[in-house]
Design an enzyme around this catalytic site. Structure first.
Site, PDB file in Angstrom:
ATOM      1  N   TYR A  99       0.802  -1.227   0.000  1.00 62.02           N
ATOM      2  CA  TYR A  99       0.000   0.000   0.000  1.00 62.02           C
ATOM      3  C   TYR A  99       0.835   1.277   0.000  1.00 62.02           C
ATOM      4  O   TYR A  99       0.321   2.353  -0.343  1.00 62.02           O
ATOM      5  CB  TYR A  99      -0.994  -0.024   1.162  1.00 62.02           C
ATOM      6  CG  TYR A  99      -2.093  -1.021   0.923  1.00 62.02           C
ATOM      7  CD1 TYR A  99      -3.175  -0.703   0.110  1.00 62.02           C
ATOM      8  CD2 TYR A  99      -2.025  -2.302   1.462  1.00 62.02           C
ATOM      9  CE1 TYR A  99      -4.172  -1.630  -0.144  1.00 62.02           C
ATOM     10  CE2 TYR A  99      -3.014  -3.237   1.212  1.00 62.02           C
ATOM     11  CZ  TYR A  99      -4.089  -2.897   0.413  1.00 62.02           C
ATOM     12  OH  TYR A  99      -5.071  -3.828   0.144  1.00 62.02           O
ATOM     13  N   PRO A 125     -20.586  -8.086  -4.608  1.00 60.24           N
ATOM     14  CA  PRO A 125     -21.566  -7.423  -5.482  1.00 60.24           C
ATOM     15  C   PRO A 125     -21.156  -5.975  -5.748  1.00 60.24           C
ATOM     16  O   PRO A 125     -21.100  -5.162  -4.836  1.00 60.24           O
ATOM     17  CB  PRO A 125     -22.879  -7.503  -4.713  1.00 60.24           C
ATOM     18  CG  PRO A 125     -22.452  -7.563  -3.287  1.00 60.24           C
ATOM     19  CD  PRO A 125     -21.131  -8.292  -3.252  1.00 60.24           C
ATOM     20  N   VAL A 126     -20.880  -5.675  -6.996  1.00 56.54           N
ATOM     21  CA  VAL A 126     -20.139  -4.466  -7.339  1.00 56.54           C
ATOM     22  C   VAL A 126     -20.880  -3.183  -6.990  1.00 56.54           C
ATOM     23  O   VAL A 126     -20.260  -2.191  -6.591  1.00 56.54           O
ATOM     24  CB  VAL A 126     -19.730  -4.496  -8.827  1.00 56.54           C
ATOM     25  CG1 VAL A 126     -20.926  -4.372  -9.746  1.00 56.54           C
ATOM     26  CG2 VAL A 126     -18.708  -3.411  -9.118  1.00 56.54           C
ATOM     27  N   ASP A 127     -22.200  -3.157  -7.130  1.00 53.08           N
ATOM     28  CA  ASP A 127     -22.931  -1.918  -6.856  1.00 53.08           C
ATOM     29  C   ASP A 127     -22.839  -1.536  -5.382  1.00 53.08           C
ATOM     30  O   ASP A 127     -22.570  -0.378  -5.041  1.00 53.08           O
ATOM     31  CB  ASP A 127     -24.398  -2.076  -7.271  1.00 53.08           C
ATOM     32  CG  ASP A 127     -24.541  -2.486  -8.719  1.00 53.08           C
ATOM     33  OD1 ASP A 127     -24.302  -1.639  -9.598  1.00 53.08           O
ATOM     34  OD2 ASP A 127     -24.863  -3.662  -8.979  1.00 53.08           O
ATOM     35  N   SER A 164     -22.166  -6.228 -22.808  1.00 51.83           N
ATOM     36  CA  SER A 164     -21.379  -6.951 -23.806  1.00 51.83           C
ATOM     37  C   SER A 164     -22.044  -8.271 -24.170  1.00 51.83           C
ATOM     38  O   SER A 164     -22.111  -8.652 -25.351  1.00 51.83           O
ATOM     39  CB  SER A 164     -19.963  -7.194 -23.274  1.00 51.83           C
ATOM     40  OG  SER A 164     -19.192  -7.924 -24.196  1.00 51.83           O
ATOM     41  N   ARG A 193     -25.100  -7.616 -26.400  1.00 56.00           N
ATOM     42  CA  ARG A 193     -24.708  -7.283 -27.770  1.00 56.00           C
ATOM     43  C   ARG A 193     -24.250  -8.523 -28.527  1.00 56.00           C
ATOM     44  O   ARG A 193     -24.571  -8.705 -29.706  1.00 56.00           O
ATOM     45  CB  ARG A 193     -23.598  -6.231 -27.747  1.00 56.00           C
ATOM     46  CG  ARG A 193     -24.049  -4.887 -27.188  1.00 56.00           C
ATOM     47  CD  ARG A 193     -22.886  -3.937 -27.000  1.00 56.00           C
ATOM     48  NE  ARG A 193     -22.285  -3.554 -28.272  1.00 56.00           N
ATOM     49  CZ  ARG A 193     -21.131  -2.893 -28.370  1.00 56.00           C
ATOM     50  NH1 ARG A 193     -20.464  -2.552 -27.269  1.00 56.00           N
ATOM     51  NH2 ARG A 193     -20.644  -2.583 -29.554  1.00 56.00           N
ATOM     52  N   HIS A 236     -26.250  -1.571 -30.504  1.00 55.56           N
ATOM     53  CA  HIS A 236     -26.100  -0.486 -29.536  1.00 55.56           C
ATOM     54  C   HIS A 236     -27.245  -0.530 -28.529  1.00 55.56           C
ATOM     55  O   HIS A 236     -28.408  -0.680 -28.905  1.00 55.56           O
ATOM     56  CB  HIS A 236     -26.082   0.867 -30.247  1.00 55.56           C
ATOM     57  CG  HIS A 236     -25.061   0.947 -31.340  1.00 55.56           C
ATOM     58  ND1 HIS A 236     -23.706   1.051 -31.097  1.00 55.56           N
ATOM     59  CD2 HIS A 236     -25.200   0.902 -32.689  1.00 55.56           C
ATOM     60  CE1 HIS A 236     -23.049   1.087 -32.245  1.00 55.56           C
ATOM     61  NE2 HIS A 236     -23.930   0.993 -33.226  1.00 55.56           N
ATOM     62  N   HIS A 268     -25.790  -5.251 -11.106  1.00 57.42           N
ATOM     63  CA  HIS A 268     -24.987  -6.316 -11.713  1.00 57.42           C
ATOM     64  C   HIS A 268     -25.361  -7.597 -10.977  1.00 57.42           C
ATOM     65  O   HIS A 268     -24.752  -7.972  -9.978  1.00 57.42           O
ATOM     66  CB  HIS A 268     -23.496  -6.021 -11.558  1.00 57.42           C
ATOM     67  CG  HIS A 268     -22.609  -7.151 -12.010  1.00 57.42           C
ATOM     68  ND1 HIS A 268     -22.628  -7.640 -13.291  1.00 57.42           N
ATOM     69  CD2 HIS A 268     -21.702  -7.903 -11.336  1.00 57.42           C
ATOM     70  CE1 HIS A 268     -21.756  -8.625 -13.394  1.00 57.42           C
ATOM     71  NE2 HIS A 268     -21.184  -8.805 -12.212  1.00 57.42           N
TER      72      HIS A 268
END
EC number: 1.1.1.27
Length: 323
Positions: free
Chosen positions: A69, A128-130, A157, A160, A175, A182
């Site tokens: 760090y 969990p990313v959020d 992704s 698409r 698009h 997520h």
């Protein structure tokens, strides 16, 4: 943020962190790559392995090394890809189930990073990313636009790619965006998806395709395919690492590109004070602006239901963990 020598610190040398580091080298995105891992010998081995690839790549010389760090103070970007030890996903899991120990891990990493004098941009990939992006924002005290989660980059992704395969069109010509958490409550905003400049709904009427699945079926596949990959190979790494690399490029090259990330909402979609997946303009400052799509009534209800779930989980964590 003024970027001269482009320095990225990666916290977590697992499958995602290692693949992302490789993408940084191959795509020539960073000048300095520092890898922090609880097992420092693994970080050292990854660093050497990447350095040994350089002579065969079309990339400038890099400074790649195992770090701690004390090395983060002058970093432009710190990427959090660390994972707390836990049981495997199991059958049909929910990312929010194993939240508490992950929150404590990310909280401690964030504190160490800030104590070292970091003043750049956090990219959060840990799940969990959020919820974890919001933890990082609260613990770090940085402006919210400088804490970004990978959000629904990967789901978008996948959407698409699935649509492109069915239409036999290059996915770069598809698009649109997957929104919200997520996780299990994500959904594609189909009313906004286009093929070239043609709305997908119009395309399907003009060029009928009996093999094209329903939108609900594609949403379900998007939500479940990550688990399918995990159960077969033990992780998902290439897609999320590419998503991180795309974010990094947008920041370092000041692209002002629109990407579906986990961003802090301040009234968009009628929601306040939480991180969730939405298109946003990304430049060297981080999130320059969160964009609000015009949604159908059904899509608005899905978005609201997802945010209710995220708020409940974040509120429960604040009760259990000291941030």
């Amino acid at each position: 943020m003024k970027i001269n020598n482009k320095k990225v610190v990666i916290v977590g040398a697992g499958a995602v962190g290692s693949t992302y580091a490789h993408n940084l080298v191959v795509d020539d995105l960073a000048d300095e790559i520092a890898i922090i891992n609880t097992n420092k010998s693994k970080a050292s081995a990854n660093s050497l392995d990447l350095l040994h690839a350089l002579p065969y790549l079309n990339a400038a010389p890099k400074n790649i090394y195992a770090a701690d760090y004390s090395d983060v103070s002058d970093a432009d970007i710190v990427v959090l890809s660390a994972n707390a030890p836990s049981a495997t996903f199991g059958k049909n899991p929910d990312r929010l189930q194993l939240l508490e120990n992950k929150v404590e891990m990310i909280r401690d990493i964030t504190r160490k990073t800030m104590d070292a004098g970091f003043d750049g941009i956090f990219l959060v990939a840990s799940n969990p990313v959020d919820v974890l992006a919001q933890v990082v924002a609260e613990v770090s005290g940085l402006p919210k636009h400088r804490v970004i989660g990978t959000g629904t980059l990967l789901e978008t992704s996948r959407m698409r790619q699935i649509v492109a395969e069915k239409l036999q069109i290059n996915p770069k010509s598809i698009h649109g965006y997957v929104l919200a958490e997520h996780g299990k409550s994500s959904f594609a905003a189909w009313s906004n998806v286009t093929v070239g400049a043609i709305p997908l709904t119009t395309w399907l009427k003009k060029y009928p395709n009996p093999e094209f699945p329903t939108f609900d079926e594609i949403d379900q596949e998007i939500r479940e395919v990550g688990l399918d990959i995990f159960m077969q190979k033990g992780n998902t790494s290439y897609g999320i690492a590419a998503s991180l690399a795309r974010l990094t490029r947008a920041i370092f090259r000041n692209e002002s590109v629109i990407l579906p990330v986990s961003a802090y909402l301040t009234g968009e979609y009628g929601q306040f004070d939480l991180y969730t997946g939405s298109p946003a303009i990304i430049d060297r400052t981080g999130v320059r602006a969160v964009l609000e799509l015009e949604l159908t009534q059904e899509e608005q209800e899905k978005f609201k239901a997802s945010t209710v779930l995220l708020k409940e989980n974040f509120d429960s964590i604040k009760e259990k963990c000291t941030l």
